[in-house]
Scaffold this motif. Structure first.
Motif, PDB file in Angstrom:
ATOM      1  N   GLY A   1      34.722  41.122  53.090  1.00 21.26           N
ATOM      2  CA  GLY A   1      35.266  42.618  53.097  1.00 21.26           C
ATOM      3  C   GLY A   1      35.378  42.456  51.687  1.00 21.26           C
ATOM      4  O   GLY A   1      35.481  44.125  51.585  1.00 21.26           O
ATOM      5  N   GLY A   2      36.600  41.807  51.715  1.00 23.22           N
ATOM      6  CA  GLY A   2      37.775  41.620  50.590  1.00 23.22           C
ATOM      7  C   GLY A   2      36.798  41.512  48.907  1.00 23.22           C
ATOM      8  O   GLY A   2      35.943  41.502  48.993  1.00 23.22           O
ATOM      9  N   THR A   3      37.285  42.182  48.382  1.00 21.18           N
ATOM     10  CA  THR A   3      36.828  41.660  46.570  1.00 21.18           C
ATOM     11  C   THR A   3      37.957  41.363  45.737  1.00 21.18           C
ATOM     12  O   THR A   3      39.260  42.486  46.174  1.00 21.18           O
ATOM     13  N   VAL A   4      38.388  40.413  45.079  1.00 20.35           N
ATOM     14  CA  VAL A   4      39.188  40.006  44.026  1.00 20.35           C
ATOM     15  C   VAL A   4      38.229  40.231  42.803  1.00 20.35           C
ATOM     16  O   VAL A   4      37.426  39.772  42.961  1.00 20.35           O
ATOM     17  N   GLU A   5      39.554  40.404  42.082  1.00 20.45           N
ATOM     18  CA  GLU A   5      38.937  40.316  40.299  1.00 20.45           C
ATOM     19  C   GLU A   5      39.260  39.160  39.425  1.00 20.45           C
ATOM     20  O   GLU A   5      40.162  38.293  39.925  1.00 20.45           O
ATOM     21  N   CYS A   6      38.235  38.489  39.351  1.00 20.15           N
ATOM     22  CA  CYS A   6      38.220  37.289  38.671  1.00 20.15           C
ATOM     23  C   CYS A   6      37.635  37.493  37.658  1.00 20.15           C
ATOM     24  O   CYS A   6      36.595  37.164  36.663  1.00 20.15           O
ATOM     25  N   GLY A   7      38.780  37.392  35.988  1.00 16.68           N
ATOM     26  CA  GLY A   7      38.204  36.873  35.395  1.00 16.68           C
ATOM     27  C   GLY A   7      37.710  38.504  34.645  1.00 16.68           C
ATOM     28  O   GLY A   7      37.935  39.734  34.696  1.00 16.68           O
ATOM     29  N   ASP A   8      36.981  38.803  34.487  1.00 16.36           N
ATOM     30  CA  ASP A   8      36.089  39.518  33.629  1.00 16.36           C
ATOM     31  C   ASP A   8      34.875  39.432  35.035  1.00 16.36           C
ATOM     32  O   ASP A   8      33.894  40.810  34.333  1.00 16.36           O
ATOM     33  N   ALA A   9      34.773  39.394  36.008  1.00 23.25           N
ATOM     34  CA  ALA A   9      33.524  39.459  37.270  1.00 23.25           C
ATOM     35  C   ALA A   9      34.523  40.597  39.045  1.00 23.25           C
ATOM     36  O   ALA A   9      36.257  39.521  38.561  1.00 23.25           O
ATOM     37  N   PHE A  10      34.523  41.054  39.323  1.00 27.94           N
ATOM     38  CA  PHE A  10      34.899  40.673  40.628  1.00 27.94           C
ATOM     39  C   PHE A  10      33.648  40.474  41.846  1.00 27.94           C
ATOM     40  O   PHE A  10      32.583  40.775  42.022  1.00 27.94           O
ATOM     41  N   VAL A  11      34.379  40.171  42.637  1.00 32.39           N
ATOM     42  CA  VAL A  11      33.569  39.038  43.606  1.00 32.39           C
ATOM     43  C   VAL A  11      34.226  39.629  44.920  1.00 32.39           C
ATOM     44  O   VAL A  11      35.067  39.799  45.372  1.00 32.39           O
ATOM     45  N   THR A  12      32.865  39.475  45.684  1.00 31.40           N
ATOM     46  CA  THR A  12      33.223  40.523  47.153  1.00 31.40           C
ATOM     47  C   THR A  12      32.416  39.129  48.106  1.00 31.40           C
ATOM     48  O   THR A  12      31.667  39.115  48.288  1.00 31.40           O
ATOM     49  N   MET A  13      33.269  38.779  49.445  1.00 27.57           N
ATOM     50  CA  MET A  13      33.045  38.196  50.373  1.00 27.57           C
ATOM     51  C   MET A  13      32.492  39.456  51.465  1.00 27.57           C
ATOM     52  O   MET A  13      32.935  40.064  51.302  1.00 27.57           O
ATOM     53  N   HIS A  14      31.190  38.027  51.683  1.00 26.54           N
ATOM     54  CA  HIS A  14      30.480  38.709  52.677  1.00 26.54           C
ATOM     55  C   HIS A  14      30.156  37.824  53.492  1.00 26.54           C
ATOM     56  O   HIS A  14      29.642  36.573  54.028  1.00 26.54           O
ATOM     57  N   ARG A  15      30.206  37.930  55.562  1.00 28.05           N
ATOM     58  CA  ARG A  15      29.819  37.440  56.528  1.00 28.05           C
ATOM     59  C   ARG A  15      28.365  36.996  55.703  1.00 28.05           C
ATOM     60  O   ARG A  15      27.087  36.884  55.212  1.00 28.05           O
TER      61      ARG A  15
ATOM     62  N   LEU B   1      36.424  25.046  59.118  1.00 26.85           N
ATOM     63  CA  LEU B   1      37.378  25.979  58.142  1.00 26.85           C
ATOM     64  C   LEU B   1      36.782  26.907  58.065  1.00 26.85           C
ATOM     65  O   LEU B   1      36.967  28.127  56.986  1.00 26.85           O
ATOM     66  N   GLY B   2      37.281  27.763  58.890  1.00 22.31           N
ATOM     67  CA  GLY B   2      36.748  29.293  59.487  1.00 22.31           C
ATOM     68  C   GLY B   2      35.566  29.868  59.097  1.00 22.31           C
ATOM     69  O   GLY B   2      34.852  29.103  59.998  1.00 22.31           O
ATOM     70  N   VAL B   3      35.380  30.771  58.946  1.00 26.04           N
ATOM     71  CA  VAL B   3      34.046  31.440  58.811  1.00 26.04           C
ATOM     72  C   VAL B   3      33.227  31.277  57.716  1.00 26.04           C
ATOM     73  O   VAL B   3      33.681  31.054  56.642  1.00 26.04           O
ATOM     74  N   PRO B   4      32.011  31.038  57.988  1.00 27.49           N
ATOM     75  CA  PRO B   4      30.971  31.067  56.869  1.00 27.49           C
ATOM     76  C   PRO B   4      30.484  31.947  56.168  1.00 27.49           C
ATOM     77  O   PRO B   4      31.152  33.399  56.262  1.00 27.49           O
ATOM     78  N   VAL B   5      30.727  32.345  54.528  1.00 21.13           N
ATOM     79  CA  VAL B   5      30.333  33.682  54.304  1.00 21.13           C
ATOM     80  C   VAL B   5      29.358  33.436  52.796  1.00 21.13           C
ATOM     81  O   VAL B   5      29.026  32.064  52.801  1.00 21.13           O
ATOM     82  N   GLY B   6      29.183  35.035  51.954  1.00 17.10           N
ATOM     83  CA  GLY B   6      28.853  34.733  50.733  1.00 17.10           C
ATOM     84  C   GLY B   6      29.521  35.210  50.063  1.00 17.10           C
ATOM     85  O   GLY B   6      30.475  36.349  50.658  1.00 17.10           O
ATOM     86  N   PHE B   7      28.607  35.713  48.512  1.00 18.88           N
ATOM     87  CA  PHE B   7      30.114  35.925  47.549  1.00 18.88           C
ATOM     88  C   PHE B   7      29.007  36.976  46.564  1.00 18.88           C
ATOM     89  O   PHE B   7      27.282  36.862  46.660  1.00 18.88           O
ATOM     90  N   VAL B   8      29.045  38.087  46.880  1.00 18.75           N
ATOM     91  CA  VAL B   8      28.326  39.196  45.803  1.00 18.75           C
ATOM     92  C   VAL B   8      29.771  38.579  44.022  1.00 18.75           C
ATOM     93  O   VAL B   8      30.299  39.803  44.208  1.00 18.75           O
ATOM     94  N   ILE B   9      29.195  38.715  43.454  1.00 18.32           N
ATOM     95  CA  ILE B   9      29.662  38.617  41.605  1.00 18.32           C
ATOM     96  C   ILE B   9      28.938  40.438  41.209  1.00 18.32           C
ATOM     97  O   ILE B   9      27.722  40.177  41.225  1.00 18.32           O
ATOM     98  N   SER B  10      29.751  40.876  40.815  1.00 24.56           N
ATOM     99  CA  SER B  10      29.851  41.953  40.067  1.00 24.56           C
ATOM    100  C   SER B  10      30.371  41.779  38.727  1.00 24.56           C
ATOM    101  O   SER B  10      31.399  41.942  38.810  1.00 24.56           O
ATOM    102  N   ASP B  11      29.779  42.639  37.767  1.00 24.01           N
ATOM    103  CA  ASP B  11      30.738  43.234  36.555  1.00 24.01           C
ATOM    104  C   ASP B  11      31.123  43.939  36.230  1.00 24.01           C
ATOM    105  O   ASP B  11      32.254  44.682  35.600  1.00 24.01           O
ATOM    106  N   LYS B  12      31.264  44.358  37.469  1.00 20.94           N
ATOM    107  CA  LYS B  12      31.934  46.257  37.708  1.00 20.94           C
ATOM    108  C   LYS B  12      32.801  46.431  39.411  1.00 20.94           C
ATOM    109  O   LYS B  12      32.132  45.835  40.608  1.00 20.94           O
ATOM    110  N   MET B  13      33.269  46.960  39.606  1.00 22.19           N
ATOM    111  CA  MET B  13      34.460  47.014  40.810  1.00 22.19           C
ATOM    112  C   MET B  13      33.016  47.960  41.706  1.00 22.19           C
ATOM    113  O   MET B  13      33.228  48.642  41.029  1.00 22.19           O
ATOM    114  N   PRO B  14      33.166  47.643  42.741  1.00 25.02           N
ATOM    115  CA  PRO B  14      31.524  48.159  43.854  1.00 25.02           C
ATOM    116  C   PRO B  14      33.017  49.534  44.038  1.00 25.02           C
ATOM    117  O   PRO B  14      33.734  49.052  44.506  1.00 25.02           O
ATOM    118  N   THR B  15      32.057  50.050  44.377  1.00 30.22           N
ATOM    119  CA  THR B  15      32.220  51.908  44.916  1.00 30.22           C
ATOM    120  C   THR B  15      31.199  52.154  45.360  1.00 30.22           C
ATOM    121  O   THR B  15      29.975  52.064  45.429  1.00 30.22           O
TER     122      THR B  15
END
Length: 240
Positions: free
Chosen positions: A92-106, A121-135
């Motif tokens: 559910g979290g989103t972090v800014e990584c350079g010029d992109a935003f990475v959102t983690m999903h289950r 090692l915790g829970v498995p996840v997927g990633f959503v990479i975007s050039d804009k902050m999701p709103t």
């Protein structure tokens, strides 16, 4: 903005977002790539979906990158593998990584270290990479790529990831046995309502050998107009 997507076989992807580079689930011991880890330039960020050997076995070759994953994963990578910079995040979290935003999903899967299920090692996840902050406001100018990780079909694809995170393209496991097969992966494509879909996590070893054309046929059977791209190993696609 364009996004350069390169598939190195199995679930290994290189993503370039306006010069910010990501490597996801590095595993070069697969039949689709002719590259070894030393052939790949260090990315800015290394994204790890879970701890199975076919997703993290080559992580140690990229310790100059910032490793991103759930806190259990990043702590292990720092203490045992040699990373010095990490971003531990969670679903559910989103972090800014350079010029992109990475959102983690289950992702619906398991997460034993190197397939040794006695160590989690915790829970498995997927990633959503975007050039804009999701709103909550739809942004037609955003360019967004979803790497689903190892997962089964999830209603969140239809209820959250598709309508809220709005990926333009998705890389989905379709090799069956350990993840979705062609039928459920095709349903995921339909639910996500993406323009482009890429099959991954297939034909690497016997349990996940499929006829990838089955995935293409199943996507068409849903009535979706998504374009399926079956990439060769180390082939790139420009997402605009």
């Amino acid at each position: 903005m364009t996004m350069e997507l390169t598939w190195h076989g199995h679930s290994t992807w290189h993503v370039d977002v306006d010069g910010t580079t990501f490597l996801i689930d590095p595993f070069f011991d697969n039949p689709f790539t002719d590259l070894s880890p030393s052939d790949v330039e260090d990315p800015d960020y290394l994204l790890l979906t879970h701890g199975h050997a076919d997703h993290i076995s080559d992580a140690g070759a990229f310790t100059d990158a910032t490793v991103v994953g759930v806190p259990e994963m990043t702590e292990y990578m720092e203490e045992e593998v040699g990373f010095t910079d990490s971003i531990g995040m969670n679903m559910g979290g989103t972090v800014e990584c350079g010029d992109a935003f990475v959102t983690m999903h289950r992702a619906d899967h398991t997460n034993g270290l190197n397939t040794g299920y006695e160590t989690s090692l915790g829970v498995p996840v997927g990633f959503v990479i975007s050039d804009k902050m999701p709103t909550q406001e739809s942004d037609a100018d955003a360019t967004t790529f979803y790497h689903a990780g190892d997962t089964g079909l999830m209603s969140e694809m239809k209820d959250v990831i598709g309508p809220y995170l709005e990926p333009d393209a998705a890389a989905l496991p379709c090799g069956d046995h350990f993840t979705m097969g062609p039928v459920q992966a095709a349903l995921a494509v339909d639910w996500l309502d993406v323009d482009h879909a890429f099959p991954m996590h297939y034909d690497t070893f016997p349990p996940v050998e499929i006829d990838v054309e089955d995935f293409e046929r199943e996507v068409k059977a849903t009535g979706s107009d998504t374009e399926v791209h079956v990439l060769d190993g180390d082939e790139s696609f420009t997402l605009e």
